[in-house]
Design an enzyme around this catalytic site. Structure first.
Site, PDB file in Angstrom:
ATOM      1  N   LYS A  21       0.821  -1.221   0.000  1.00  0.00           N
ATOM      2  CA  LYS A  21       0.000   0.000   0.000  1.00  0.00           C
ATOM      3  C   LYS A  21       0.854   1.270   0.000  1.00  0.00           C
ATOM      4  CE  LYS A  21      -0.926  -0.295   4.922  1.00  0.00           C
ATOM      5  NZ  LYS A  21       0.018   0.694   5.454  1.00  0.00           N
ATOM      6  N   ARG A  96      -6.753   3.384  11.563  1.00  0.00           N
ATOM      7  CA  ARG A  96      -6.341   1.997  11.722  1.00  0.00           C
ATOM      8  C   ARG A  96      -7.272   1.226  12.647  1.00  0.00           C
ATOM      9  NH1 ARG A  96      -0.930   1.855  10.179  1.00  0.00           N
ATOM     10  NH2 ARG A  96       0.284   0.031  10.668  1.00  0.00           N
ATOM     11  N   ARG A 135      11.457  -7.465   2.900  1.00  0.00           N
ATOM     12  CA  ARG A 135      11.681  -6.064   3.232  1.00  0.00           C
ATOM     13  C   ARG A 135      12.624  -5.936   4.444  1.00  0.00           C
ATOM     14  NH1 ARG A 135       6.556  -2.419   4.710  1.00  0.00           N
ATOM     15  NH2 ARG A 135       6.956  -3.081   6.849  1.00  0.00           N
TER      16      ARG A 135
HETATM   17  P1  ADP Z   1       2.971  -1.322   8.672  1.00  0.00           P
HETATM   18  O1  ADP Z   1       1.711  -1.109   7.902  1.00  0.00           O
HETATM   19  O2  ADP Z   1       3.952  -2.189   7.957  1.00  0.00           O
HETATM   20  O3  ADP Z   1       2.744  -1.745  10.079  1.00  0.00           O
HETATM   21  P2  ADP Z   1       3.237   1.564   9.003  1.00  0.00           P
HETATM   22  O4  ADP Z   1       4.338   2.384   8.455  1.00  0.00           O
HETATM   23  O5  ADP Z   1       1.879   1.811   8.476  1.00  0.00           O
HETATM   24  O6  ADP Z   1       3.721   0.067   8.717  1.00  0.00           O
HETATM   25  O7  ADP Z   1       3.175   1.682  10.586  1.00  0.00           O
HETATM   26  C1  ADP Z   1       4.295   1.429  11.393  1.00  0.00           C
HETATM   27  C2  ADP Z   1       3.936   1.606  12.855  1.00  0.00           C
HETATM   28  O8  ADP Z   1       3.558   2.975  13.116  1.00  0.00           O
HETATM   29  C3  ADP Z   1       2.762   0.783  13.365  1.00  0.00           C
HETATM   30  O9  ADP Z   1       3.123  -0.535  13.711  1.00  0.00           O
HETATM   31  C4  ADP Z   1       2.335   1.616  14.591  1.00  0.00           C
HETATM   32  O10 ADP Z   1       3.202   1.411  15.669  1.00  0.00           O
HETATM   33  C5  ADP Z   1       2.533   3.040  14.105  1.00  0.00           C
HETATM   34  N1  ADP Z   1       1.305   3.567  13.471  1.00  0.00           N
HETATM   35  C6  ADP Z   1       1.167   3.877  12.150  1.00  0.00           C
HETATM   36  N2  ADP Z   1      -0.086   4.337  11.907  1.00  0.00           N
HETATM   37  C7  ADP Z   1      -0.747   4.295  13.082  1.00  0.00           C
HETATM   38  C8  ADP Z   1      -2.071   4.607  13.481  1.00  0.00           C
HETATM   39  N3  ADP Z   1      -2.983   5.051  12.608  1.00  0.00           N
HETATM   40  N4  ADP Z   1      -2.408   4.438  14.779  1.00  0.00           N
HETATM   41  C9  ADP Z   1      -1.509   4.006  15.671  1.00  0.00           C
HETATM   42  N5  ADP Z   1      -0.256   3.671  15.376  1.00  0.00           N
HETATM   43  C10 ADP Z   1       0.148   3.809  14.088  1.00  0.00           C
END
Ligand code: ADP
Length: 202
Positions: A21, A96, A135
């Site tokens: 994504k 999320r 990755r």
């Molecule tokens: P992935 O989808 O591979 O987990 P992301 O870059 O989307 O990677 O997110 C990495 C981390 O950032 C998550 O595991 C969480 O700790 C934090 N995070 C990202 N987006 C959110 C969110 N909307 N709410 C809470 N924590 C978030």
């Protein structure tokens, strides 16, 4: 750019970790001329720069846990209030869970806006895990350990997947097969958004 050539696409891309994504989000945002707002990227940038926020969230990210909803939503509200997001944006990684959906709804409603489309990238769990392992080797992200990967996928299934039905009830979800070449997948997403009447820049 004149007003007539501006699009106003307010998009969200959702999919399990390793669904691609992030990559697809950047491509789609570019073709719509809108910024990507990725909460994961924002947190990682803050960690790298050693900001107060970064220090607060380092351990949370490494464990694969979620950053508290209020804090995350406040960061997104600030980002979406910047000028470049006035005519649209593509959210990646937020909302999320259903609490965050509520926060986003409230914020957008306050501006007389709503999401136009939610792109759901469908990828089987085994495929996600295989891509994340790759990755981990290529990028060395500190939350790409076996344990944190499994934990993040569990959170996805338990907390993030339920937001899809909320958006499905609103009729804005475009489910796209996330297995194929990068170009094929971008093409599928483009076609779905075009079918919704959302216009790309080129
Ligand atoms: P992935 O989808 O591979 O987990 P992301 O870059 O989307 O990677 O997110 C990495 C981390 O950032 C998550 O595991 C969480 O700790 C934090 N995070 C990202 N987006 C959110 C969110 N909307 N709410 C809470 N924590 C978030």
């Amino acid at each position: 750019m004149t007003e007539g050539t501006r699009t106003a696409a307010r998009l969200l891309i959702v999919g399990p970790q390793g669904s691609g994504k992030g990559t697809q989000g950047v491509r789609i945002a570019e073709s719509f001329g809108i910024p990507v707002v990725s909460t994961g990227d924002i947190f990682r940038a803050n960690i790298k720069q050693g900001t107060e926020l970064g220090q607060k969230v380092t351990a949370i990210l490494d464990a694969g846990d979620l950053v508290p909803d209020e804090l995350t939503s406040e960061i997104v509200r600030d980002r979406l209030s910047q000028e470049d997001a006035e005519n649209g944006f593509l959210l990646d990684g937020y909302p999320r869970n259903t609490t965050q959906v509520g926060h986003l709804d409230e914020f957008l409603a306050g501006r007389g806006e709503a999401l136009d489309a939610v792109i759901l990238l469908d990828v089987p769990r085994e495929e996600s895990i295989a891509r994340l392992r790759l990755r981990a080797v290529e990028q060395g992200r500190s939350d790409d350990t076996e344990e944190a990967i499994a934990h993040r996928l569990d959170i996805y299934e338990n907390e993030t997947a339920p937001i899809i039905s909320v958006y499905e009830e609103r009729g804005i979800v475009d489910r796209v097969d996330g297995v194929g070449s990068l170009d094929e997948i971008t093409e599928r997403i483009s076609a779905a958004l075009t079918a919704r009447g959302l216009r790309e820049l080129v």
